[in-house]
Design an enzyme around this catalytic site. Structure first.
Site, PDB file in Angstrom:
ATOM      1  N   LEU A 135       0.834  -1.201   0.000  1.00  0.00           N
ATOM      2  CA  LEU A 135       0.000   0.000   0.000  1.00  0.00           C
ATOM      3  C   LEU A 135       0.871   1.253   0.000  1.00  0.00           C
ATOM      4  CD1 LEU A 135      -2.786  -1.049   2.518  1.00  0.00           C
ATOM      5  CD2 LEU A 135      -3.018  -0.767   0.054  1.00  0.00           C
ATOM      6  N   TYR A 136       1.994   1.195   0.705  1.00  0.00           N
ATOM      7  CA  TYR A 136       2.923   2.324   0.697  1.00  0.00           C
ATOM      8  C   TYR A 136       3.378   2.626  -0.727  1.00  0.00           C
ATOM      9  CZ  TYR A 136       7.405   4.729   1.045  1.00  0.00           C
ATOM     10  OH  TYR A 136       8.444   5.609   0.862  1.00  0.00           O
ATOM     11  N   ALA A 137       3.783   1.578  -1.451  1.00  0.00           N
ATOM     12  CA  ALA A 137       4.234   1.770  -2.828  1.00  0.00           C
ATOM     13  C   ALA A 137       3.108   2.315  -3.702  1.00  0.00           C
ATOM     14  CB  ALA A 137       4.741   0.444  -3.391  1.00  0.00           C
TER      15      ALA A 137
ATOM     16  N   THR B  45       0.673   4.281  -2.805  1.00  0.00           N
ATOM     17  CA  THR B  45       0.469   5.714  -2.564  1.00  0.00           C
ATOM     18  C   THR B  45       1.558   6.545  -3.229  1.00  0.00           C
ATOM     19  OG1 THR B  45       1.680   5.688  -0.439  1.00  0.00           O
ATOM     20  CG2 THR B  45      -0.697   5.302  -0.371  1.00  0.00           C
ATOM     21  N   LYS B  46       2.780   6.021  -3.277  1.00  0.00           N
ATOM     22  CA  LYS B  46       3.861   6.748  -3.942  1.00  0.00           C
ATOM     23  C   LYS B  46       3.669   6.750  -5.457  1.00  0.00           C
ATOM     24  CE  LYS B  46       6.468   8.332  -0.654  1.00  0.00           C
ATOM     25  NZ  LYS B  46       6.685   9.795  -0.519  1.00  0.00           N
TER      26      LYS B  46
END
Length: 462
Positions: free
Chosen positions: A276-278, A280-281
């Protein structure tokens, strides 16, 4: 052995970007079933996927990211519904203080601190707003810019994702260097407007973000709040500014996701995020493209590869390994398929700072005026890595040498948590356009980190 900080990291920290921190008891991880990728650095071959096809189109990528963004936004909205949601509280706190804090912002003392911090001491110097200034990369970049004579003011919300006392220590260093760090949220449009009305920023170095791959499993809403909503709030203020500043921001090497082609190049596919972090980026990269296209903002994105060094993040492997080794606690080392060693393109903070500063120096002016585009604007993306991936067991052996202590190692399978088995940067583009040339190998960089760690935490050495 004694420490300035009574808290200690647990022994079973995740390998990279662990959600466990020095102070926050809510960041306890949950290990899930193993999901492995049978690739090793330097030996992986491009895997053809008939579903996606060999040819990618921009429209497909945009549609993919739009879908991911909508999914994350819906997940975030769900997370924010609860009355006790910490993310909702962050939003509410900002809104509740909108009417109370502006008086402080308009006080002579506050404005004097901001203006003094933004004072330029070199010919043709920049005036830079650095978000995430009390963070690891942000504090080093802000200090470097101030040292060479640029005007710099910082912005940071000092959240408790990891021990806030480390952020306060960085703030203290910046204060001594003449950099004023404002405590505020990048989602606070009123604060941003106040700053931009007061200071004609030439550049924005946007480094504020919710970091960490695994914490996204616990609190996806915080990533929407910082990495998407916060980014858009800041972009909105920049596009309305007159003159518009050049915008440099931190994306992430995580956007390469499940891509198996190595080394990773800026032209490689980034439509398969593994976390999920990736996601958002990656969504952020699409948002900045849109603001560049519609409003003429000059934008440079930087994909960092596993940054380490003094005053680093405690949730990173090298940091938690150091603490646990010195405490005599076992460390957990994750492995890929067939017990393959995981590897990272570890990049020393000084090299990252040089890349960030070079990005500012080579950024062209935005072409918009008050939100109206006057012509095409610069849009760039660069990898900032070390180009030499190192396996985790090698990392541990280097730490053992510098610490003069043998580690107690537990080898386990990598869980399904959004992490990837390796990273490897191709920095040809950054080298050609920025003059970027990383010079610090892992052995030298870890030696500097260990020296700082033992001094900062008052570690007794034999």
């Amino acid at each position: 052995m004694k420490s300035k900080n009574s808290n200690s990291l647990p022994a079973d920290m995740y390998l990279f970007d662990s959600p466990k921190t020095l102070q926050n008891p809510l960041l306890q991880h949950r290990e899930n079933a193993s999901h492995l990728h049978p690739s090793t650095p330097g030996k992986a071959k491009m895997e053809r996927n008939n579903h996606f096809g060999d040819v990618q189109s921009r429209s497909y990528n945009f549609f993919f990211v739009l879908c991911v963004s909508l999914f994350i936004l819906m997940a975030g909205a769900y997370m924010l519904r609860g009355e006790n949601s910490s993310v909702e509280k962050k939003f509410r706190d900002v809104r509740e203080t909108e009417n109370a804090i502006p008086e402080m912002w308009r006080s002579q003392a506050w404005q004097k601190s901001v203006r003094q911090s933004c004072h330029v001491k070199r010919d043709d110097g920049f005036v830079v707003l650095v978000t995430g200034a009390a963070g690891f990369v942000g504090s080093h970049v802000a200090k470097a810019l101030k040292k060479r004579g640029d005007g710099v003011v910082g912005l940071d919300n000092f959240n408790n994702y990891y021990d806030p006392s480390l952020k306060r220590a960085r703030q203290s260093l910046l204060d001594k260097a003449g950099v004023f760090v404002i405590e505020g949220d990048i989602n606070d449009a009123i604060l941003l407007k106040e700053l931009f009305d007061m200071i004609p920023f030439t550049h924005v170095m946007h480094l504020a973000a919710q970091a960490g791959v695994r914490y996204a499993l616990e609190n996806p809403g915080s990533y929407v709040h910082s990495n998407i909503a916060g980014l858009v709030t800041l972009l909105e203020q920049c596009r309305k500014a007159n003159p518009q500043p050049a915008f440099v921001w931190a994306s992430s090497s995580s956007v390469y996701g499940l891509n198996t082609k190595v080394p990773f190049a800026e032209s490689d596919r980034t439509d398969q995020p593994a976390s999920l972090y990736a996601a958002t980026k990656k969504a952020g990269e699409e948002f900045v493209h849109t603001y560049n296209h519609i409003y003429g903002l000059s934008i440079t994105g930087l994909r960092f590869f596993t940054v380490y060094g003094p005053y680093g993040r405690p949730d990173m492997a090298y940091f938690s390994f150091t603490q646990n080794i010195l405490a005599g606690k076992p460390i957990t080392i994750y492995q890929g398929a067939g017990k393959a060693d995981l590897a990272r393109d570890f990049t020393f903070i000084d090299d990252i700072v040089k890349g960030c500063v070079a990005s500012l120096d080579t950024a062209e002016k935005s072409t918009g005026t008050g939100g109206k585009k006057r012509g095409p604007a610069q849009l760039r993306t660069f990898n900032l890595g070390n180009t030499s991936p190192v396996t985790v067991p090698t990392l541990v052996s280097i730490l053992e040498k510098h610490l003069k202590v043998k580690a107690k190692k537990n080898f386990v399978k990598m869980p399904r948590n959004g992490d990837v088995p390796f990273t490897h940067a191709n920095v040809t583009l950054a080298r050609n356009e920025l003059g970027y040339n990383p010079t610090t190998d892992l052995t030298s960089g870890l030696k500097k980190f260990v020296k700082w760690y033992q001094t900062y935490y008052e570690v007794a050495t034999s």
